[in-house]
Design an enzyme around this catalytic site. Structure first.
Site, PDB file in Angstrom:
ATOM      1  CG  ASP A 207      -1.967   1.044   1.319  1.00 12.09           C
ATOM      2  OD1 ASP A 207      -2.758   0.916   0.486  1.00 12.09           O
ATOM      3  OD2 ASP A 207      -1.954   1.793   2.245  1.00 12.09           O
ATOM      4  CD  GLU A 269      -2.053   2.504  -3.664  1.00  6.39           C
ATOM      5  OE1 GLU A 269      -3.248   3.005  -4.021  1.00  6.39           O
ATOM      6  OE2 GLU A 269      -1.744   2.493  -2.486  1.00  6.39           O
TER       7      GLU A 269
END
Ligand code: NOJ
Length: 525
Positions: A207, A269
């Protein structure tokens, strides 16, 4: 499985894998509390095998107060009771492997929950404070935030604590950013990586992989250079909040741990503006793969799609890592809706499914796209995404793409839950989207995905990593995989066009003679 010399030469399993993103809250609820869970996923592994995916990416299921639905982690090495427990996780991994499906999980290293024991201790004034970014405020009484940074979810990126200092949170106030200059923070991540790798996971989705490191001194951002938009995704180089040089050292550290576990993979990401910045994250000692969101931001128009494909291939050409493709995820509008919704949106989504699955590299499917789910129009009372409140109820947020999956039967949950409720309401008119209603229907979206995944896996035409583009009428394109020879043609115009020569393997819609109908894609050899 031990690695052999032969294996060393074989391409890694993930080079052309199809990943399936399970938004855990919304996939399948086994205990009737209205929220999806690990046992729910385990009970649907047969479905995932039938669909034909190679690997799962599970969104966060760790201990969390759920201020950002699990992306606010209070204990990264345990399962939140809402989702099950560690035994349930072990059963899921083991059964998934028995079904021939790998399991990758989310890692959230940029921030913790405000309920993480470290942050609670930090608020009490303990030495844990240095694991976060606490600063005095500006102005004579310190009542102004330390700098002008905004949160991605809207509003200032700083919250004041009762003792007068402020702490940094690039997302919600319940998600304080970690200080990656602190060695405890690094050591803890290593422990988390090993914890899950030892339990058998096949890798991590990381993330905010372009976050973590902040510009030294936390300088103000220049509003002229950095557009301050709620939910803004691509961050220009001049943004001091993201994409700072020190982040690469963190990725090298992660890679060193992961490399001790053969056959594992990391995908980050990464929201950066240029291919050059992107390529820096997939250098040989950093991430294996980077998420590429360009297709998810491109409209249904052959020229734009072709440009996106070419850009995406160029972004990884020098690094030698496979490109990745994704049409939707839990942060963006579902693509049936993005392409206009209704019958047209569905037709276009079918065509784009064939385009994405024809491309070399790694594909990430988002749960429910194989059912052709549209974004749900939820009433105000149902909205739960923190973006809704943080934006002063001006931005509706991401709930519409996170509605639980309809499996079978009738409202209210269409088999999503063993009970009669779901954390977001499933639209009563979704009967036609259930797995049950699509499974035996050869014209359904589900049948198209199943068929496409099977053909992709079993046909040699999909070999090779380079594309050759053909000349095509306006509003259309056709490319050929140079190695295996697969041809994929897309017609985004409103008139039929001649088909390229070849034998049809699969079409996204009804075909008419030697022509490719409007808003249709086809695979040929
Ligand atoms: C990206 C995740 O995909 C999103 O859902 C989350 O809100 C933010 N990172 C913050 O963790």
């Amino acid at each position: 499985m031990g690695a052999t010399a032969d294996d060393a030469a074989a391409p890694p399993w993930w080079r052309d894998a199809v990943f399936y993103q399970v938004y855990v809250r919304s996939f399948a609820d086994s205990d009737g509390d209205g929220v999806g869970d690990l046992e729910g996923i385990r009970s649907r592994l047969g479905y995932l095998e039938l669909l034909g995916v190679d690997a799962l990416w599970l969104t966060p299921f760790f201990t969390s107060p759920m201020a950002d639905h699990g992306y606010d982690v209070a204990d990264p090495r345990d399962v939140d009771p809402l989702f099950g427990d560690l035994d349930a996780f072990d059963r899921l991994v083991s059964d998934a492997h028995d079904h021939g499906i790998r399991v990758t999980i989310d890692l959230v290293p940029n921030h913790t929950s405000d309920q993480h024991p470290w942050f609670r201790a930090a608020l009490r004034g303990g030495p844990e404070r240095d694991r976060y970014h606490f600063r005095d405020g500006r102005g004579p009484d310190g009542s102004q935030p330390p700098n002008n940074w905004t949160s991605v979810f809207g509003g200032p990126a700083w919250t004041r604590t009762p003792d007068g200092q402020w702490y940094l949170h690039l997302f919600a106030p319940e998600q304080p950013d970690l200080n990656w200059d602190n060695s405890d923070v690094r050591a803890d991540l290593v422990q988390t990586l090993r914890f899950w790798l030892d339990r058998g996971v096949d890798g991590f989705r990381i993330d905010v992989a372009h976050g973590m490191a902040k510009a030294a001194g936390l300088p103000d951002l220049d509003p002229a250079v950095v557009p301050v938009r709620t939910g803004a995704h691509a961050h220009p180089e001049a943004d001091p909040r993201f994409d700072n040089e020190d982040v690469h050292d963190i990725h090298r550290m992660i890679r060193q741990v992961v490399d001790r576990y053969p056959d594992t993979v990391t995908v980050g990401e990464i929201w950066v503006e240029t291919d050059e910045r992107f390529a820096r994250y997939v250098r040989p000692d950093e991430l294996h793969l980077g998420f590429n969101f360009k297709l998810a931001l491109t409209g249904f128009d052959a020229d734009s799609v072709r440009r996106t494909v070419e850009n995406s291939l160029a972004a990884v050409a020098d690094s030698g890592v496979p490109p990745t493709w994704t049409l939707s995820n839990h942060d963006v509008e579902r693509h049936v809706t993005r392409y206009g919704g209704g019958a047209a949106g569905t037709r276009r989504a079918r065509a784009m499914a064939l385009v994405q699955l024809a491309l070399p590299g790694v594909t990430f499917l988002y749960n429910g796209e194989e059912l052709g789910l549209p974004n749900a129009d939820l009433p105000d009372w149902a909205l739960q995404d923190p973006i809704w409140e943080r934006s002063g109820r001006t931005v509706r947020g991401r709930d519409g793409c996170r509605v639980p999956l309809p499996w079978e039967g009738a409202p209210p949950t269409f088999g999503f839950s063993t009970g009669d409720r779901s954390w977001l309401p499933v639209p009563a008119e979704w009967a036609g989207y259930t797995v049950e209603s699509q499974l035996e229907d050869p014209a359904s979206m589900l049948s198209l995905y199943r068929h496409a995944l099977e053909v992709r896996k079993t046909t040699e035409a999909f070999a090779g990593t380079e594309l050759e583009w053909y000349g095509a009428p306006p509003g259309c394109f056709a490319f050929r995989r140079k190695g295996g020879g697969l041809i994929c043609a897309l017609n985004t115009s409103d008139a039929p066009v001649p088909l390229p020569p070849g034998q049809i393997l699969l079409a996204s819609g009804p075909m008419a003679g030697e022509e490719l109908p409007p808003e249709t894609a086809v695979w040929l050899v």
